[in-house]
Design an enzyme around this catalytic site. Structure first.
Site, mmCIF file in Angstrom:
data_model
loop_
_atom_site.group_PDB
_atom_site.id
_atom_site.type_symbol
_atom_site.label_atom_id
_atom_site.label_comp_id
_atom_site.label_asym_id
_atom_site.label_seq_id
_atom_site.Cartn_x
_atom_site.Cartn_y
_atom_site.Cartn_z
ATOM 1 N N ARG A 108 45.873 49.784 27.412
ATOM 2 C CA ARG A 108 46.818 48.729 27.029
ATOM 3 C C ARG A 108 46.737 48.424 25.533
ATOM 4 O O ARG A 108 47.751 48.154 24.884
ATOM 5 C CB ARG A 108 46.553 47.479 27.857
ATOM 6 C CG ARG A 108 46.976 47.637 29.317
ATOM 7 C CD ARG A 108 46.433 46.524 30.168
ATOM 8 N NE ARG A 108 47.102 46.429 31.463
ATOM 9 C CZ ARG A 108 46.799 45.524 32.381
ATOM 10 N NH1 ARG A 108 45.840 44.639 32.168
ATOM 11 N NH2 ARG A 108 47.455 45.504 33.527
ATOM 12 N N HIS A 125 49.391 49.172 35.626
ATOM 13 C CA HIS A 125 48.852 48.147 36.526
ATOM 14 C C HIS A 125 47.582 48.686 37.163
ATOM 15 O O HIS A 125 47.534 49.852 37.554
ATOM 16 C CB HIS A 125 49.854 47.815 37.638
ATOM 17 C CG HIS A 125 49.236 47.010 38.743
ATOM 18 N ND1 HIS A 125 49.076 45.649 38.669
ATOM 19 C CD2 HIS A 125 48.671 47.391 39.924
ATOM 20 C CE1 HIS A 125 48.463 45.219 39.759
ATOM 21 N NE2 HIS A 125 48.198 46.265 40.544
HETATM 22 P P1 IDP Z 1 46.935 42.199 35.307
HETATM 23 O O1 IDP Z 1 48.098 43.168 35.305
HETATM 24 O O2 IDP Z 1 46.010 42.413 34.128
HETATM 25 O O3 IDP Z 1 46.189 42.160 36.619
HETATM 26 P P2 IDP Z 1 48.291 39.718 36.083
HETATM 27 O O4 IDP Z 1 47.816 38.344 35.753
HETATM 28 O O5 IDP Z 1 48.175 40.186 37.498
HETATM 29 O O6 IDP Z 1 47.549 40.735 35.068
HETATM 30 O O7 IDP Z 1 49.816 39.793 35.605
HETATM 31 C C1 IDP Z 1 50.684 40.811 36.046
HETATM 32 C C2 IDP Z 1 51.542 41.292 34.885
HETATM 33 O O8 IDP Z 1 52.366 40.218 34.414
HETATM 34 C C3 IDP Z 1 50.738 41.724 33.647
HETATM 35 O O9 IDP Z 1 50.265 43.047 33.730
HETATM 36 C C4 IDP Z 1 51.759 41.542 32.541
HETATM 37 O O10 IDP Z 1 52.669 42.632 32.491
HETATM 38 C C5 IDP Z 1 52.505 40.285 32.999
HETATM 39 N N1 IDP Z 1 51.913 39.052 32.448
HETATM 40 C C6 IDP Z 1 50.765 38.439 32.817
HETATM 41 N N2 IDP Z 1 50.535 37.304 32.119
HETATM 42 C C7 IDP Z 1 51.583 37.207 31.250
HETATM 43 C C8 IDP Z 1 51.938 36.215 30.252
HETATM 44 O O11 IDP Z 1 51.229 35.220 30.018
HETATM 45 N N3 IDP Z 1 53.084 36.453 29.562
HETATM 46 C C9 IDP Z 1 53.886 37.524 29.791
HETATM 47 N N4 IDP Z 1 53.606 38.468 30.722
HETATM 48 C C10 IDP Z 1 52.458 38.312 31.448
HETATM 49 MG MG MG Z 2 46.895 41.552 38.514
#
Ligand code: IDP
Ligand code: MG
Length: 168
Positions: A108, A125
């Site tokens: 990333r 992901h």
């Molecule tokens: P992860 O993919 O690292 O597990 P999650 O909290 O599950 O993170 O969030 C899913 C996806 O949502 C992230 O991979 C990212 O693309 C998006 N995302 C998460 N938090 C934010 C934010 O604060 N702003 C914009 N996009 C976000």
């Molecule tokens: Mg997640």
């Protein structure tokens, strides 16, 4: 302990032709790929996948993102990796959720960006823990698509199932 983990190469990863780079990075883990396919993501699948985030202000945008509507690439590559500490190893290689905070040598950190509308486009992901991995793998794959027995199954007989076959 052996674990399974769901990996998705998101539409930005596909649009940027990063599939090879990402799989090469993941091969450093020495984990085994036990399932892989290209998926056209329905809204239902995207909403289910991110159901834990449905109260977040960016929910609508990440649903569009996963469906490929932001990248004109309506597909993702879904894989299951399996082996010792698979979740930790893959999440470490992936890096932090926010691509600008991610270690610059992580996947990333190397390839992600934040769009002008605020979406974290982070190319990949990775399931975050064992229960999440099980829920997500069962959402994206059927038992017969995975070459090891990960979770208990039951046999059913499907009648009048409509499907396409090759001509000749
Ligand atoms: P992860 O993919 O690292 O597990 P999650 O909290 O599950 O993170 O969030 C899913 C996806 O949502 C992230 O991979 C990212 O693309 C998006 N995302 C998460 N938090 C934010 C934010 O604060 N702003 C914009 N996009 C976000
Ligand atoms: Mg997640």
């Amino acid at each position: 302990m052996n674990q399974a983990v769901l990996i998705l190469i998101k539409p930005d990863g596909l649009k940027k032709s990063l599939t090879g780079n990402i799989l090469t990075r993941l091969s450093e883990t020495k984990l085994e790929i036990v399932a892989a396919k290209m998926v056209r993501v329905s809204k239902e699948l995207a909403v289910n996948h991110y159901s834990h985030l449905k109260e977040k202000p960016f929910f609508g945008e990440i649903i569009k993102y996963l469906q490929g509507e932001l990248h004109d690439r309506k597909k993702v590559m879904a894989l299951v990796y399996w082996g010792e500490d698979a979740i930790k190893k893959c999440r470490e290689l992936a890096g932090a959720t926010n691509p600008e905070e991610a270690d610059p040598t992580s996947i990333r950190g190397s390839y992600g960006r934040i769009t002008t509308t605020g979406v974290y486009e982070n190319v990949i992901h990775v399931s975050s823990d064992v229960p999440d991995a099980e829920r997500e793998i069962k959402l994206w794959f059927q038992p017969d698509e995975i070459i090891v027995d990960l979770y208990p199954t039951q046999e059913i007989v499907k009648k009048e199932l409509r499907s396409n076959i090759w001509v000749s």
